[in-house]
Design a protein around this motif. Structure first.
Motif, PDB file in Angstrom:
ATOM      1  N   LYS A 182       0.839  -1.217   0.000  1.00 16.82           N
ATOM      2  CA  LYS A 182       0.000   0.000   0.000  1.00 16.82           C
ATOM      3  C   LYS A 182       0.867   1.257   0.000  1.00 16.82           C
ATOM      4  CE  LYS A 182      -4.167  -1.962   1.858  1.00 16.82           C
ATOM      5  NZ  LYS A 182      -4.654  -2.628   3.037  1.00 16.82           N
ATOM      6  N   LYS A 183       1.944   1.221   0.769  1.00 19.38           N
ATOM      7  CA  LYS A 183       2.831   2.400   0.838  1.00 19.38           C
ATOM      8  C   LYS A 183       3.512   2.621  -0.518  1.00 19.38           C
ATOM      9  CE  LYS A 183       2.257   3.687   5.129  1.00 19.38           C
ATOM     10  NZ  LYS A 183       0.994   3.084   5.466  1.00 19.38           N
ATOM     11  N   GLN A 184       3.900   1.525  -1.179  1.00 17.30           N
ATOM     12  CA  GLN A 184       4.501   1.645  -2.510  1.00 17.30           C
ATOM     13  C   GLN A 184       3.511   2.305  -3.467  1.00 17.30           C
ATOM     14  OE1 GLN A 184       5.645  -2.409  -3.460  1.00 17.30           O
ATOM     15  NE2 GLN A 184       7.682  -1.691  -3.930  1.00 17.30           N
ATOM     16  N   SER A 185       2.256   1.867  -3.350  1.00 13.07           N
ATOM     17  CA  SER A 185       1.220   2.411  -4.197  1.00 13.07           C
ATOM     18  C   SER A 185       1.063   3.917  -3.938  1.00 13.07           C
ATOM     19  CB  SER A 185      -0.076   1.665  -3.904  1.00 13.07           C
ATOM     20  OG  SER A 185      -1.075   2.129  -4.693  1.00 13.07           O
ATOM     21  N   GLY A 186       1.081   4.306  -2.662  1.00 12.26           N
ATOM     22  CA  GLY A 186       0.955   5.724  -2.284  1.00 12.26           C
ATOM     23  C   GLY A 186       2.084   6.540  -2.892  1.00 12.26           C
ATOM     24  N   LEU A 187       3.296   5.980  -2.862  1.00 13.39           N
ATOM     25  CA  LEU A 187       4.448   6.693  -3.422  1.00 13.39           C
ATOM     26  C   LEU A 187       4.287   6.840  -4.942  1.00 13.39           C
ATOM     27  CD1 LEU A 187       7.285   7.915  -2.928  1.00 13.39           C
ATOM     28  CD2 LEU A 187       8.242   5.672  -3.381  1.00 13.39           C
ATOM     29  N   THR A 188       3.836   5.764  -5.598  1.00  6.60           N
ATOM     30  CA  THR A 188       3.658   5.829  -7.054  1.00  6.60           C
ATOM     31  C   THR A 188       2.624   6.892  -7.416  1.00  6.60           C
ATOM     32  OG1 THR A 188       4.015   3.455  -7.008  1.00  6.60           O
ATOM     33  CG2 THR A 188       3.356   4.377  -9.109  1.00  6.60           C
ATOM     34  N   VAL A 189       1.535   6.945  -6.630  1.00  2.70           N
ATOM     35  CA  VAL A 189       0.487   7.958  -6.880  1.00  2.70           C
ATOM     36  C   VAL A 189       1.105   9.359  -6.786  1.00  2.70           C
ATOM     37  CG1 VAL A 189      -1.612   9.002  -5.930  1.00  2.70           C
ATOM     38  CG2 VAL A 189      -1.425   6.519  -6.088  1.00  2.70           C
ATOM     39  N   ALA A 190       1.907   9.580  -5.724  1.00  2.00           N
ATOM     40  CA  ALA A 190       2.508  10.907  -5.526  1.00  2.00           C
ATOM     41  C   ALA A 190       3.470  11.225  -6.670  1.00  2.00           C
ATOM     42  CB  ALA A 190       3.235  10.953  -4.186  1.00  2.00           C
ATOM     43  N   ILE A 191       4.282  10.241  -7.065  1.00  2.00           N
ATOM     44  CA  ILE A 191       5.262  10.493  -8.139  1.00  2.00           C
ATOM     45  C   ILE A 191       4.519  10.889  -9.419  1.00  2.00           C
ATOM     46  CG2 ILE A 191       6.953   9.391  -9.679  1.00  2.00           C
ATOM     47  CD1 ILE A 191       7.817   7.670  -7.284  1.00  2.00           C
ATOM     48  N   LYS A 192       3.471  10.133  -9.733  1.00  3.63           N
ATOM     49  CA  LYS A 192       2.736  10.419 -10.971  1.00  3.63           C
ATOM     50  C   LYS A 192       2.135  11.834 -10.917  1.00  3.63           C
ATOM     51  CE  LYS A 192      -1.076   9.028 -13.822  1.00  3.63           C
ATOM     52  NZ  LYS A 192      -2.191   9.859 -13.403  1.00  3.63           N
ATOM     53  N   ASP A 193       1.568  12.157  -9.745  1.00  2.00           N
ATOM     54  CA  ASP A 193       0.936  13.460  -9.564  1.00  2.00           C
ATOM     55  C   ASP A 193       1.968  14.584  -9.766  1.00  2.00           C
ATOM     56  OD1 ASP A 193      -1.600  14.237  -9.126  1.00  2.00           O
ATOM     57  OD2 ASP A 193      -1.260  14.763  -7.034  1.00  2.00           O
ATOM     58  N   PHE A 194       3.139  14.431  -9.138  1.00  2.00           N
ATOM     59  CA  PHE A 194       4.154  15.487  -9.203  1.00  2.00           C
ATOM     60  C   PHE A 194       4.717  15.617 -10.620  1.00  2.00           C
ATOM     61  CE2 PHE A 194       4.962  14.585  -4.476  1.00  2.00           C
ATOM     62  CZ  PHE A 194       3.924  15.427  -4.130  1.00  2.00           C
ATOM     63  N   LEU A 195       4.930  14.482 -11.280  1.00  2.00           N
ATOM     64  CA  LEU A 195       5.481  14.564 -12.629  1.00  2.00           C
ATOM     65  C   LEU A 195       4.467  15.188 -13.594  1.00  2.00           C
ATOM     66  CD1 LEU A 195       7.491  11.227 -12.972  1.00  2.00           C
ATOM     67  CD2 LEU A 195       8.299  13.478 -12.309  1.00  2.00           C
ATOM     68  N   ARG A 205       6.944  27.757  -7.686  1.00  2.00           N
ATOM     69  CA  ARG A 205       8.050  27.508  -6.746  1.00  2.00           C
ATOM     70  C   ARG A 205       7.641  26.536  -5.635  1.00  2.00           C
ATOM     71  NH1 ARG A 205      12.277  31.298  -6.549  1.00  2.00           N
ATOM     72  NH2 ARG A 205      12.157  32.792  -8.233  1.00  2.00           N
ATOM     73  N   MET A 206       7.078  25.426  -6.032  1.00  2.00           N
ATOM     74  CA  MET A 206       6.603  24.460  -5.037  1.00  2.00           C
ATOM     75  C   MET A 206       7.668  23.411  -4.695  1.00  2.00           C
ATOM     76  SD  MET A 206       2.882  23.674  -6.606  1.00  2.00           S
ATOM     77  CE  MET A 206       2.470  22.370  -5.466  1.00  2.00           C
ATOM     78  N   VAL A 211       9.169  18.394  -2.514  1.00  2.00           N
ATOM     79  CA  VAL A 211      10.257  17.501  -2.084  1.00  2.00           C
ATOM     80  C   VAL A 211       9.947  16.964  -0.690  1.00  2.00           C
ATOM     81  CG1 VAL A 211      12.682  17.472  -1.354  1.00  2.00           C
ATOM     82  CG2 VAL A 211      12.045  18.480  -3.544  1.00  2.00           C
ATOM     83  N   LYS A 212       9.377  17.856   0.173  1.00  2.00           N
ATOM     84  CA  LYS A 212       9.066  17.434   1.554  1.00  2.00           C
ATOM     85  C   LYS A 212       8.021  16.292   1.529  1.00  2.00           C
ATOM     86  CE  LYS A 212       7.919  19.449   6.003  1.00  2.00           C
ATOM     87  NZ  LYS A 212       6.513  19.465   6.299  1.00  2.00           N
ATOM     88  N   ILE A 213       6.956  16.492   0.729  1.00  2.00           N
ATOM     89  CA  ILE A 213       5.911  15.449   0.662  1.00  2.00           C
ATOM     90  C   ILE A 213       6.504  14.158   0.093  1.00  2.00           C
ATOM     91  CG2 ILE A 213       3.697  14.801  -0.390  1.00  2.00           C
ATOM     92  CD1 ILE A 213       3.045  17.822  -0.481  1.00  2.00           C
ATOM     93  N   PHE A 214       7.341  14.329  -0.963  1.00  2.00           N
ATOM     94  CA  PHE A 214       7.937  13.143  -1.578  1.00  2.00           C
ATOM     95  C   PHE A 214       8.780  12.385  -0.550  1.00  2.00           C
ATOM     96  CE2 PHE A 214      11.359  10.902  -3.664  1.00  2.00           C
ATOM     97  CZ  PHE A 214      10.675  10.149  -4.590  1.00  2.00           C
ATOM     98  N   GLU A 215       9.599  13.162   0.198  1.00  2.00           N
ATOM     99  CA  GLU A 215      10.479  12.501   1.174  1.00  2.00           C
ATOM    100  C   GLU A 215       9.667  11.785   2.252  1.00  2.00           C
ATOM    101  OE1 GLU A 215      14.473  15.227   0.641  1.00  2.00           O
ATOM    102  OE2 GLU A 215      13.248  15.514   2.436  1.00  2.00           O
ATOM    103  N   ASP A 219       9.822   7.979   2.939  1.00  2.00           N
ATOM    104  CA  ASP A 219      10.132   7.494   4.295  1.00  2.00           C
ATOM    105  C   ASP A 219       9.168   6.394   4.714  1.00  2.00           C
ATOM    106  OD1 ASP A 219      12.266   8.999   4.709  1.00  2.00           O
ATOM    107  OD2 ASP A 219      11.368  10.383   6.172  1.00  2.00           O
ATOM    108  N   THR A 220       7.857   6.611   4.400  1.00  2.00           N
ATOM    109  CA  THR A 220       6.874   5.591   4.825  1.00  2.00           C
ATOM    110  C   THR A 220       7.147   4.275   4.094  1.00  2.00           C
ATOM    111  OG1 THR A 220       5.247   6.244   3.182  1.00  2.00           O
ATOM    112  CG2 THR A 220       5.027   7.263   5.337  1.00  2.00           C
ATOM    113  N   VAL A 221       7.592   4.382   2.807  1.00  2.00           N
ATOM    114  CA  VAL A 221       7.931   3.151   2.074  1.00  2.00           C
ATOM    115  C   VAL A 221       9.132   2.486   2.733  1.00  2.00           C
ATOM    116  CG1 VAL A 221       8.804   2.236  -0.128  1.00  2.00           C
ATOM    117  CG2 VAL A 221       6.981   3.912  -0.118  1.00  2.00           C
TER     118      VAL A 221
END
Ligand SMILES: Nc1ncnc2c1ncn2[C@@H]1O[C@H](COP(=O)(O)OP(=O)(O)OP(=O)(O)O)[C@@H](O)[C@H]1O
Length: 560
Positions: A182-195, A205-206, A211-215, A219-221
């Motif tokens: 589930k955490k991997q999935s959450g990270l993939t969702v965030a990566i896709k959103d940011f890209l 200038r976000m 970067v903070k949210i990504f980190e 971290d949770t992964v």
């Protein structure tokens, strides 16, 4: 998962056959050891030479068997994961639009990449390992029984311990594996959103907040993976320690039997050797069975995709569109007690052209989505040639519509491929579509039909994308074309050119949602549907609505 294993049962059987030859063969090395030691102690040179030659042939057979086992088992794993990924992807494509949209698309990405990889590493691979080691275990057990029944009995007791202890960790591993996925999935969702939002991030200038949210997500992964690895490491350590204890016990009992003159020195070495080939399979089984069990939640998730059935629309009748679509007392709410469509009656006649206008948020897109079979939870009726939509095959019904939204999706392929969508289209039909859609206008020195549009059409403009989408709809020969602000990205003149061309196609039914109130264009529509707050307030030709000086007239005057 069983069905994938069964579909490749020939390959599995061959892999297991060579695995068995290798396993049994490697167990019998213990007997060679016994022979060599006993022969060398008795100084029998000719027997010794024979054993060396026989062993050389024997080891060659073992080597070949292992190569075959290893190659075939890897092929088996690759085939199973390929089938699983294909079926999961097929399941995603079978989804109805609202079910598809209820899940973030990055979740699908994660399932098709991370989860399939998890299943490969923690389910298919361990199952093969376990099967091979069960064979090693049985053959080693038989050899040991032959060498000394007493030592075998002692070993049996120790083995029970070896099996029982790691099974206590099973539930923990299952929970942690599920959490990691589930955490991997959450990270993939965030990566896709940011890209996808790269330009917004840069221009606003976000960077630091993103970067903070990504980190944090990363971290949770990390923590989820580490939590899983910790428990797996504990199981591994425990089974290795218990293995050493078992081997020591075998050594001590065998030494006792030598002292009491019950076995030879060669038998002691053979017993110690074979105890290793008994303990290792047990260790492998006790490490891998919790992994196999722990993969259950991930496999269930994949199964829900593989076995997806559309439960919303279950009709099977083939839809027709000879007369039109009639809507009767249509009502719909996204959330309970908040109706968006509040009782609409209307008939869209085949070949006629309709423009839906109204304030932002009044329900225009929702009405169109209900018409095209997005949502089943509506009250009232949507009838195609008099047949209730719920009785119709929804996939075939979807095929009747071409919907062009404000943001058109483009595949990373040529302009021509984006229009023809891998189908053979007659040159004359293609040419007609290029002309009517206005694609022809931007083809020239700089761009040709073979020009690649890039990822999501980034190499062409928004207006050009919309023109390609119109050409796509025309060559595919759909009877109903819906433009949800489908010409909003082109200039007024081009929008006029495209829409007026579409108005001329007699057999095509056009429904346009538009915010640009161009009187000349609106005049070309058979009916203007003026919506307000989930209802149709007025509907008639543009000229009649203007002379009636009702709500549409006020809206039109205000917009101007
Ligand atoms: N998937 C959804 N879930 C919940 N509410 C939604 C959803 N889609 C739309 N809505 C709400 O339904 C209402 C009607 O939206 P709809 O998109 O149909 O309006 P519209 O007339 O097409 O608007 P616009 O002209 O701005 O595109 C709005 O209040 C919107 O917030």
């Amino acid at each position: 998962m069983k069905k994938y294993m069964l579909r490749n049962k020939g390959l599995l059987a061959m892999a297991l056959l060579f695995g068995t030859i290798f396993s049994v063969g490697s167990t019998l090395v213990a007997l060679i050891l016994k022979e060599v030691i006993d022969v060398s102690l008795s100084r029998d040179m000719s027997r010794f030479v024979t054993i060396v030659l026989q062993t050389a042939v024997y080891l060659a057979v073992l080597g070949v068997s292992y190569v075959l086992y290893s190659t075939l088992s890897k092929k088996f794993i690759c085939k199973v994961t390929r089938m699983l990924r294909n079926d999961a992807f097929g399941g995603i494509l079978k989804k109805n639009i609202s079910d598809f949209k209820s899940v973030n698309s990055a979740d699908y990405l994660s399932v098709l990449t991370n989860d399939v990889k998890n299943v490969e590493e923690n389910y298919v691979n361990p199952i093969l390992l376990c099967l091979q080691n069960i064979i090693v275990f049985i053959s080693s057990f038989a050899v040991m029984l032959y060498l000394s029944p007493l030592v075998t009995l002692c070993l049996f007791v120790a083995i029970l311990l070896l099996i029982a202890v790691p099974s206590f960790f099973q539930n923990g591993i299952q929970k942690r594996q599920d959490n990691f996925s589930k955490k991997q999935s959450g990270l993939t969702v965030a990566i896709k959103d940011f890209l996808s939002g790269f330009e917004v991030i840069r221009s606003y200038r976000m960077n630091s907040s993103v970067v903070k949210i990504f980190e944090e997500k990363n971290d949770t992964v990390y923590h989820a993976k580490y939590a899983l690895d910790k428990i797996v490491a504990a199981v591994e350590a425990l089974s290795i320690m218990l293995g050493i204890v078992v081997q020591c016990s075998v050594l001590f009992v065998s030494a006792y039997l030598i002292i009491t003159g019950k076995i030879t020195a060669g038998a002691l070495v053979a017993l110690v050797q074979v105890s290793g080939t008994i303990v290792v399979p047990i260790q492998i089984l006790s490490q891998n069975i919790p992994l196999i069990q722990g993969s259950k939640p991930i496999i269930e998730r994949l199964n829900t995709l593989v076995n997806y059935h559309d439960r919303t629309f279950t009709g099977t009748m083939c839809p027709t569109f000879k007369t039109g679509i009639t809507i009767k007392d249509l009502r719909f709410a996204y959330a309970k007690e908040q109706q968006i469509i509040k009782g609409i009656d209307f008939t869209f006649k085949k070949g006629e052209k309709y423009a839906i206008v109204g304030k932002s948020g009044c329900g225009k897109t929702t009405l169109i989505n209900l018409l095209t079979g997005y949502y089943d939870g509506f009250e009232g009726e949507v009838l195609f040639d008099g047949v209730d939509m719920r009785k119709l095959d929804i996939a075939k019904l979807n095929e009747m519509f071409a919907v062009i939204h404000q943001n058109v999706y483009m595949f990373d392929a040529s302009i021509k491929d984006n229009i023809c969508l891998n189908k053979q289209i007659k040159q004359i039909d293609l040419q007609r579509a290029l002309n009517m859609s206005g694609v022809e206008m931007f083809l020239g020195e700089e761009k040709s039909l073979d020009t690649s549009v890039g990822e999501n059409g980034n190499n062409i403009s928004g207006g050009q994308r919309q023109r390609v989408a119109v050409a796509r709809a025309l060559v595919q020969g759909k009877p109903i074309l819906i433009l949800d602000e489908g010409t909003s990205s082109v200039d007024m003149q081009t929008a006029y050119d495209i829409e007026s061309q579409l108005q001329k196609i007699a057999e095509l039914t056009v429904v346009t949602i538009t915010h640009s109130l161009n009187p000349e264009l609106l005049n070309g529509y058979n009916q203007i549907i003026f919506m307000e707050n989930g209802t149709i307030l007025e509907t008639d030709t543009f000229a009649n609505l203007m002379s009636a000086k009702g709500p549409f007239y006020d809206f039109f005057s205000l917009k101007k």
